[in-house]
Design a protein around this motif. Structure first.
Motif, mmCIF file in Angstrom:
data_model
loop_
_atom_site.group_PDB
_atom_site.id
_atom_site.type_symbol
_atom_site.label_atom_id
_atom_site.label_comp_id
_atom_site.label_asym_id
_atom_site.label_seq_id
_atom_site.Cartn_x
_atom_site.Cartn_y
_atom_site.Cartn_z
ATOM 1 N N ALA A 162 0.847 -1.413 0.004
ATOM 2 C CA ALA A 162 -0.097 -0.122 -0.108
ATOM 3 C C ALA A 162 0.964 1.292 -0.031
ATOM 4 C CB ALA A 162 -0.959 -0.230 1.287
ATOM 5 N N LEU A 163 0.446 2.315 -0.751
ATOM 6 C CA LEU A 163 1.088 3.514 -0.660
ATOM 7 C C LEU A 163 1.199 4.383 0.756
ATOM 8 C CD1 LEU A 163 -0.684 5.133 -3.813
ATOM 9 C CD2 LEU A 163 2.016 4.399 -3.653
ATOM 10 N N PRO A 164 2.310 4.821 1.038
ATOM 11 C CA PRO A 164 2.244 5.333 2.507
ATOM 12 C C PRO A 164 1.269 6.205 2.885
ATOM 13 C CG PRO A 164 4.522 5.720 0.981
ATOM 14 C CD PRO A 164 3.544 5.154 0.194
ATOM 15 N N ALA A 165 0.786 6.288 4.057
ATOM 16 C CA ALA A 165 -0.165 7.164 4.288
ATOM 17 C C ALA A 165 -1.519 6.940 3.810
ATOM 18 C CB ALA A 165 0.176 8.855 4.184
ATOM 19 N N THR A 166 -1.602 5.731 3.457
ATOM 20 C CA THR A 166 -3.020 5.438 2.988
ATOM 21 C C THR A 166 -3.867 4.573 4.122
ATOM 22 O OG1 THR A 166 -2.235 3.419 1.945
ATOM 23 C CG2 THR A 166 -2.413 5.194 0.558
ATOM 24 N N VAL A 167 -5.105 4.569 4.271
ATOM 25 C CA VAL A 167 -5.741 4.227 5.331
ATOM 26 C C VAL A 167 -6.958 3.436 4.730
ATOM 27 C CG1 VAL A 167 -7.229 4.399 7.435
ATOM 28 C CG2 VAL A 167 -5.323 5.701 7.134
ATOM 29 N N LEU A 168 -7.469 2.135 5.003
ATOM 30 C CA LEU A 168 -8.490 1.642 4.749
ATOM 31 C C LEU A 168 -9.665 2.326 5.405
ATOM 32 C CD1 LEU A 168 -10.272 -0.886 3.171
ATOM 33 C CD2 LEU A 168 -9.926 -2.046 5.434
ATOM 34 N N SER A 169 -10.702 3.023 5.014
ATOM 35 C CA SER A 169 -11.454 3.727 5.685
ATOM 36 C C SER A 169 -12.698 2.912 6.098
ATOM 37 C CB SER A 169 -11.837 5.272 5.172
ATOM 38 O OG SER A 169 -12.448 5.061 4.085
ATOM 39 N N HIS A 170 -13.293 2.437 4.882
ATOM 40 C CA HIS A 170 -14.620 1.582 4.872
ATOM 41 C C HIS A 170 -14.686 0.587 3.867
ATOM 42 C CE1 HIS A 170 -15.519 5.877 5.983
ATOM 43 N NE2 HIS A 170 -16.207 5.553 6.671
ATOM 44 N N VAL A 171 -15.845 -0.096 4.122
ATOM 45 C CA VAL A 171 -16.290 -1.248 3.053
ATOM 46 C C VAL A 171 -17.690 -1.035 2.691
ATOM 47 C CG1 VAL A 171 -14.389 -2.929 3.722
ATOM 48 C CG2 VAL A 171 -16.577 -2.868 4.719
ATOM 49 N N SER A 172 -17.964 -1.199 1.338
ATOM 50 C CA SER A 172 -19.309 -0.973 1.051
ATOM 51 C C SER A 172 -19.878 -2.220 0.721
ATOM 52 C CB SER A 172 -19.289 -0.046 -0.278
ATOM 53 O OG SER A 172 -20.645 0.215 -0.492
ATOM 54 N N VAL A 173 -20.928 -2.664 1.426
ATOM 55 C CA VAL A 173 -21.422 -4.089 1.246
ATOM 56 C C VAL A 173 -22.871 -3.955 0.537
ATOM 57 C CG1 VAL A 173 -22.193 -6.105 2.437
ATOM 58 C CG2 VAL A 173 -20.378 -4.604 3.324
ATOM 59 N N PRO A 174 -22.926 -4.420 -0.789
ATOM 60 C CA PRO A 174 -24.291 -4.210 -1.402
ATOM 61 C C PRO A 174 -25.396 -5.064 -0.835
ATOM 62 C CG PRO A 174 -22.392 -5.334 -2.889
ATOM 63 C CD PRO A 174 -21.859 -5.277 -1.451
ATOM 64 N N LEU A 175 -26.486 -4.495 -0.683
ATOM 65 C CA LEU A 175 -27.636 -5.199 0.085
ATOM 66 C C LEU A 175 -28.489 -6.139 -0.914
ATOM 67 C CD1 LEU A 175 -28.825 -2.178 2.274
ATOM 68 C CD2 LEU A 175 -27.576 -4.265 2.951
ATOM 69 N N ALA A 176 -28.238 -7.086 -1.239
ATOM 70 C CA ALA A 176 -28.617 -7.964 -2.464
ATOM 71 C C ALA A 176 -29.490 -8.907 -1.779
ATOM 72 C CB ALA A 176 -27.555 -8.579 -3.064
ATOM 73 N N PRO A 177 -30.662 -9.461 -2.591
ATOM 74 C CA PRO A 177 -31.581 -10.609 -2.232
ATOM 75 C C PRO A 177 -31.037 -11.876 -2.125
ATOM 76 C CG PRO A 177 -32.283 -9.751 -4.262
ATOM 77 C CD PRO A 177 -30.937 -8.754 -3.898
ATOM 78 N N VAL A 178 -29.993 -12.334 -1.262
ATOM 79 C CA VAL A 178 -29.248 -13.367 -1.403
ATOM 80 C C VAL A 178 -29.507 -14.261 0.059
ATOM 81 C CG1 VAL A 178 -27.722 -12.716 -2.943
ATOM 82 C CG2 VAL A 178 -27.191 -12.485 -0.608
ATOM 83 N N VAL A 179 -29.322 -15.686 -0.077
ATOM 84 C CA VAL A 179 -29.068 -16.248 1.194
ATOM 85 C C VAL A 179 -27.570 -16.368 1.480
ATOM 86 C CG1 VAL A 179 -31.234 -17.490 1.221
ATOM 87 C CG2 VAL A 179 -29.412 -18.483 0.105
ATOM 88 N N SER A 180 -27.161 -16.643 2.851
ATOM 89 C CA SER A 180 -25.637 -16.553 2.979
ATOM 90 C C SER A 180 -25.448 -17.326 4.161
ATOM 91 C CB SER A 180 -25.147 -15.326 2.987
ATOM 92 O OG SER A 180 -25.721 -14.546 4.233
ATOM 93 N N ALA A 181 -24.132 -17.869 4.238
ATOM 94 C CA ALA A 181 -23.787 -18.753 5.531
ATOM 95 C C ALA A 181 -22.149 -18.888 5.769
ATOM 96 C CB ALA A 181 -24.217 -20.135 5.271
ATOM 97 N N HIS A 182 -21.798 -18.747 6.905
ATOM 98 C CA HIS A 182 -20.602 -18.890 7.112
ATOM 99 C C HIS A 182 -20.223 -20.192 8.255
ATOM 100 C CE1 HIS A 182 -16.684 -16.671 8.250
ATOM 101 N NE2 HIS A 182 -16.643 -17.263 9.459
ATOM 102 N N ALA A 183 -19.320 -20.947 7.599
ATOM 103 C CA ALA A 183 -18.938 -22.247 8.181
ATOM 104 C C ALA A 183 -17.435 -22.134 8.517
ATOM 105 C CB ALA A 183 -19.387 -23.527 7.388
#
Length: 300
Positions: A162-183
């Motif tokens: 990453a370039l110097p002095a850069t910061v990950l500020s946010h993430v943008s998450v689409p609100l889509a009509p899906v089902v999802s799961a985490h295992a």
């Protein structure tokens, strides 16, 4: 150049612009932190502290979660615990809610942040990374030149340079009509962290057939990644955990499983299909519940 420091300096900026300016001008090799759960264990990993840490934890805009009806914008300083609580009303984001709610342990979840999970290059078992990958999020990076947006997969591939002095500020998450799961699969000797993670999302029609899918895998390789071949195997048919396990066995050879002190690489590869099965079984339950809800609404 990394500057080793036994007692690092800590700078608390008043704003994100202040943080970026400090990162750009500090002569102490400054780096940003938020929850600092990874940094605090640096001595245990045999790593020196950096010369200065710029704390993002109290910057108001980085602690917000904003919903505009199309996207959820999540600040990098949002903790796992707060994220899990905030996502309770978003059924399509179950994969992310589960990842945030199950990661590590309660004390870590109260401190660890979205940005920390995404920016720590040495932490292969971060739960939020595959969950966010499966949701096709956009990473928002701020620096002296302004704001840059990029797919999360690209951010992960370039974060170490990453370039110097850069910061990950946010993430943008689409609100889509899906089902999802985490295992996830944990082992006693691995402590709080999973040895295999599978995050999956699927758009399912009223007949239960998968129209599109995304599968992401974490903790198997050094960096979490999408598994497009596995996602393609789900499309065009009903969700079927047993069939998904068989497909995963055929496709798992594309992974170069990492070795670690807690588990051998071959074991990660061997159990990956079973964890895929658990994720798809959870998708089945969510899809069935969604169709039943729509049926009830239609009859009302």
């Amino acid at each position: 150049m990394t500057t080793a420091s036994a007692t690092p300096a800590l700078y608390r900026p008043a704003s994100l612009d202040d943080a970026i300016e400090r990162l750009a001008t500090s002569d102490l090799d400054a780096v940003p932190i938020a929850g600092a759960t990874w940094v605090m264990r640096s001595p245990a990993r045999g790593e020196p502290f950096r010369g200065e840490y710029v704390s993002l934890a109290r910057i108001e805009e980085l602690g917000r979660i904003d919903d505009d009806g199309t996207n959820l914008t999540i600040g990098a300083a949002v903790t796992h615990a707060r994220l899990a609580e905030a996502l309770a009303g978003h059924p399509g984001l179950d994969v992310l809610r589960q990842a945030a709610a199950k990661s590590a342990n309660p004390s870590v979840r109260r401190q660890a942040t979205v940005g920390g999970n995404l920016c720590t290059t040495g932490f292969a078992a971060a739960d939020l990374v595959p969950a966010l990958l499966s949701l096709s999020v956009v990473a928002i990076v701020r620096g002296p030149a302004g704001e840059t947006r990029m797919p999360l997969s690209r951010f992960l591939a370039t974060r170490g340079a990453a370039l110097p002095a850069t910061v990950l500020s946010h993430v943008s998450v689409p609100l889509a009509p899906v089902v999802s799961a985490h295992a996830r699969l944990t082992m006693r000797r691995a402590g709080d962290y999973p040895v295999v993670i599978v995050s999956a999302t699927a758009a399912v029609d009223d007949a239960g057939v998968v129209e599109s899918a995304t599968v992401a895998v974490g903790s198997v390789e050094p960096v979490a990644r999408l598994w497009p071949e596995m996602a393609a195997a789900l499309v065009g048919r009903r969700l079927d955990a047993d069939a998904a396990v068989l497909a995963a066995r055929e496709l798992a050879g594309s992974f170069q499983a990492r070795e670690s002190v807690e588990v051998d690489g071959w074991y990660r590869s061997q159990v990956l299909p079973a964890v895929v099965g658990r994720a798809v079984r959870a998708l089945e339950r969510s899809g069935r519940a969604g169709r039943e809800d729509r049926g009830e609404a239609g009859r009302a």
